[in-house]
Design a protein around this motif. Structure first.
Motif, PDB file in Angstrom:
ATOM      1  N   ALA A 157       0.844  -1.195   0.000  1.00  0.00           N
ATOM      2  CA  ALA A 157       0.000   0.000   0.000  1.00  0.00           C
ATOM      3  C   ALA A 157       0.878   1.243   0.000  1.00  0.00           C
ATOM      4  O   ALA A 157       2.000   1.234   0.516  1.00  0.00           O
ATOM      5  CB  ALA A 157      -0.907  -0.002   1.230  1.00  0.00           C
ATOM      6  N   LEU A 158       0.328   2.308  -0.561  1.00  0.00           N
ATOM      7  CA  LEU A 158       1.013   3.591  -0.627  1.00  0.00           C
ATOM      8  C   LEU A 158       0.173   4.603   0.143  1.00  0.00           C
ATOM      9  O   LEU A 158      -1.043   4.663  -0.022  1.00  0.00           O
ATOM     10  CB  LEU A 158       1.138   3.999  -2.098  1.00  0.00           C
ATOM     11  CG  LEU A 158       2.263   4.906  -2.517  1.00  0.00           C
ATOM     12  CD1 LEU A 158       3.610   4.344  -2.108  1.00  0.00           C
ATOM     13  CD2 LEU A 158       2.226   5.113  -4.029  1.00  0.00           C
ATOM     14  N   TYR A 159       0.835   5.387   0.991  1.00  0.00           N
ATOM     15  CA  TYR A 159       0.158   6.382   1.820  1.00  0.00           C
ATOM     16  C   TYR A 159       0.739   7.757   1.564  1.00  0.00           C
ATOM     17  O   TYR A 159       1.937   7.896   1.327  1.00  0.00           O
ATOM     18  CB  TYR A 159       0.317   6.034   3.311  1.00  0.00           C
ATOM     19  CG  TYR A 159      -0.359   4.746   3.687  1.00  0.00           C
ATOM     20  CD1 TYR A 159      -1.685   4.746   4.106  1.00  0.00           C
ATOM     21  CD2 TYR A 159       0.321   3.538   3.608  1.00  0.00           C
ATOM     22  CE1 TYR A 159      -2.309   3.547   4.447  1.00  0.00           C
ATOM     23  CE2 TYR A 159      -0.301   2.346   3.940  1.00  0.00           C
ATOM     24  CZ  TYR A 159      -1.618   2.361   4.353  1.00  0.00           C
ATOM     25  OH  TYR A 159      -2.240   1.183   4.678  1.00  0.00           O
ATOM     26  N   ARG A 160      -0.112   8.774   1.645  1.00  0.00           N
ATOM     27  CA  ARG A 160       0.353  10.157   1.534  1.00  0.00           C
ATOM     28  C   ARG A 160       0.854  10.572   2.907  1.00  0.00           C
ATOM     29  O   ARG A 160       0.079  10.678   3.856  1.00  0.00           O
ATOM     30  CB  ARG A 160      -0.764  11.080   1.064  1.00  0.00           C
ATOM     31  CG  ARG A 160      -0.292  12.527   1.021  1.00  0.00           C
ATOM     32  CD  ARG A 160      -1.154  13.406   0.172  1.00  0.00           C
ATOM     33  NE  ARG A 160      -0.974  13.187  -1.246  1.00  0.00           N
ATOM     34  CZ  ARG A 160       0.090  13.554  -1.958  1.00  0.00           C
ATOM     35  NH1 ARG A 160       1.103  14.128  -1.358  1.00  0.00           N
ATOM     36  NH2 ARG A 160       0.136  13.356  -3.241  1.00  0.00           N
ATOM     37  N   GLY A 209      -5.260   3.163  -5.780  1.00  0.00           N
ATOM     38  CA  GLY A 209      -4.632   2.691  -7.001  1.00  0.00           C
ATOM     39  C   GLY A 209      -3.138   2.478  -6.872  1.00  0.00           C
ATOM     40  O   GLY A 209      -2.520   1.924  -7.755  1.00  0.00           O
ATOM     41  N   GLY A 210      -2.515   2.954  -5.779  1.00  0.00           N
ATOM     42  CA  GLY A 210      -1.105   2.693  -5.529  1.00  0.00           C
ATOM     43  C   GLY A 210      -0.124   3.386  -6.459  1.00  0.00           C
ATOM     44  O   GLY A 210       1.019   2.964  -6.568  1.00  0.00           O
ATOM     45  N   ASP A 211      -0.563   4.459  -7.127  1.00  0.00           N
ATOM     46  CA  ASP A 211       0.309   5.161  -8.061  1.00  0.00           C
ATOM     47  C   ASP A 211       0.426   6.622  -7.654  1.00  0.00           C
ATOM     48  O   ASP A 211      -0.503   7.405  -7.867  1.00  0.00           O
ATOM     49  CB  ASP A 211      -0.230   5.030  -9.489  1.00  0.00           C
ATOM     50  CG  ASP A 211       0.709   5.584 -10.552  1.00  0.00           C
ATOM     51  OD1 ASP A 211       1.675   6.297 -10.208  1.00  0.00           O
ATOM     52  OD2 ASP A 211       0.465   5.298 -11.729  1.00  0.00           O
ATOM     53  N   PHE A 212       1.559   7.014  -7.075  1.00  0.00           N
ATOM     54  CA  PHE A 212       1.768   8.371  -6.598  1.00  0.00           C
ATOM     55  C   PHE A 212       1.625   9.396  -7.730  1.00  0.00           C
ATOM     56  O   PHE A 212       1.079  10.479  -7.509  1.00  0.00           O
ATOM     57  CB  PHE A 212       3.154   8.478  -5.962  1.00  0.00           C
ATOM     58  CG  PHE A 212       3.529   9.860  -5.504  1.00  0.00           C
ATOM     59  CD1 PHE A 212       2.854  10.445  -4.453  1.00  0.00           C
ATOM     60  CD2 PHE A 212       4.547  10.562  -6.122  1.00  0.00           C
ATOM     61  CE1 PHE A 212       3.206  11.725  -4.008  1.00  0.00           C
ATOM     62  CE2 PHE A 212       4.900  11.833  -5.692  1.00  0.00           C
ATOM     63  CZ  PHE A 212       4.226  12.421  -4.634  1.00  0.00           C
ATOM     64  N   LEU A 213       2.089   9.069  -8.918  1.00  0.00           N
ATOM     65  CA  LEU A 213       2.004  10.006 -10.030  1.00  0.00           C
ATOM     66  C   LEU A 213       0.638  10.018 -10.690  1.00  0.00           C
ATOM     67  O   LEU A 213       0.319  10.939 -11.433  1.00  0.00           O
ATOM     68  CB  LEU A 213       3.085   9.700 -11.071  1.00  0.00           C
ATOM     69  CG  LEU A 213       4.525   9.801 -10.580  1.00  0.00           C
ATOM     70  CD1 LEU A 213       5.496   9.517 -11.714  1.00  0.00           C
ATOM     71  CD2 LEU A 213       4.796  11.169  -9.957  1.00  0.00           C
ATOM     72  N   GLY A 214      -0.173   9.010 -10.404  1.00  0.00           N
ATOM     73  CA  GLY A 214      -1.492   8.924 -11.016  1.00  0.00           C
ATOM     74  C   GLY A 214      -2.625   9.310 -10.089  1.00  0.00           C
ATOM     75  O   GLY A 214      -3.781   9.061 -10.382  1.00  0.00           O
TER      76      GLY A 214
END
Length: 129
Positions: free
Chosen positions: A39-42, A123-128
């Motif tokens: 997972a990706l978190y801000r 979605g797990g995409d920092f650039l998206g």
């Protein structure tokens, strides 16, 4: 060093226009897009990656000519070199990522703090985002 690859999922990605991303592109050829389980978190203006089975994180694979020197420089940038006070925000670790030619091991920076209260990047995409 057991891997010569780097998996970048945030402000070091090839499509990000920051000073460290530009530097990385100048010293390490990009191999291509890759994904990792997790997972990706801000965290702030940057993301934190937490490996796991609950999602997919998109990033880029780089193949530096001198992995040890590059990782030492990135350890400074990520403030996880030994001389930084504990607890570190990130820790460097090997993870298995899915590249264009199948699974490979790559170094990445894992978020080492509690993610409670942080927004997950859908979605797990920092650039998206």
């Amino acid at each position: 060093m057991s891997s010569a690859l780097l998996f970048a999922y945030g402000t070091l990605r090839a499509g990000f226009d920051g000073p460290m991303a530009r530097w990385l592109r100048s010293v390490a050829p990009i191999v291509g897009r890759a994904t990792a389980r997790g997972a990706l978190y801000r965290v702030d203006t940057y993301p934190g990656f937490v490996p796991g089975d609950e999602g997919v994180v998109t990033g880029d694979l780089f193949a530096p000519a001198d992995p040890a020197a590059l990782l030492a420089q990135l350890d400074e940038y990520e403030e996880c070199a030994a001389h930084f006070p504990e607890p570190h925000e990130y820790r460097r670790a090997l993870v298995t990522v899915q590249g264009a030619d199948g699974p490979v091991e790559a170094w990445t920076y894992i978020y080492a703090r509690d993610v409670a209260g942080l927004a997950r990047i859908a979605g797990g995409d920092f650039l998206g985002e």
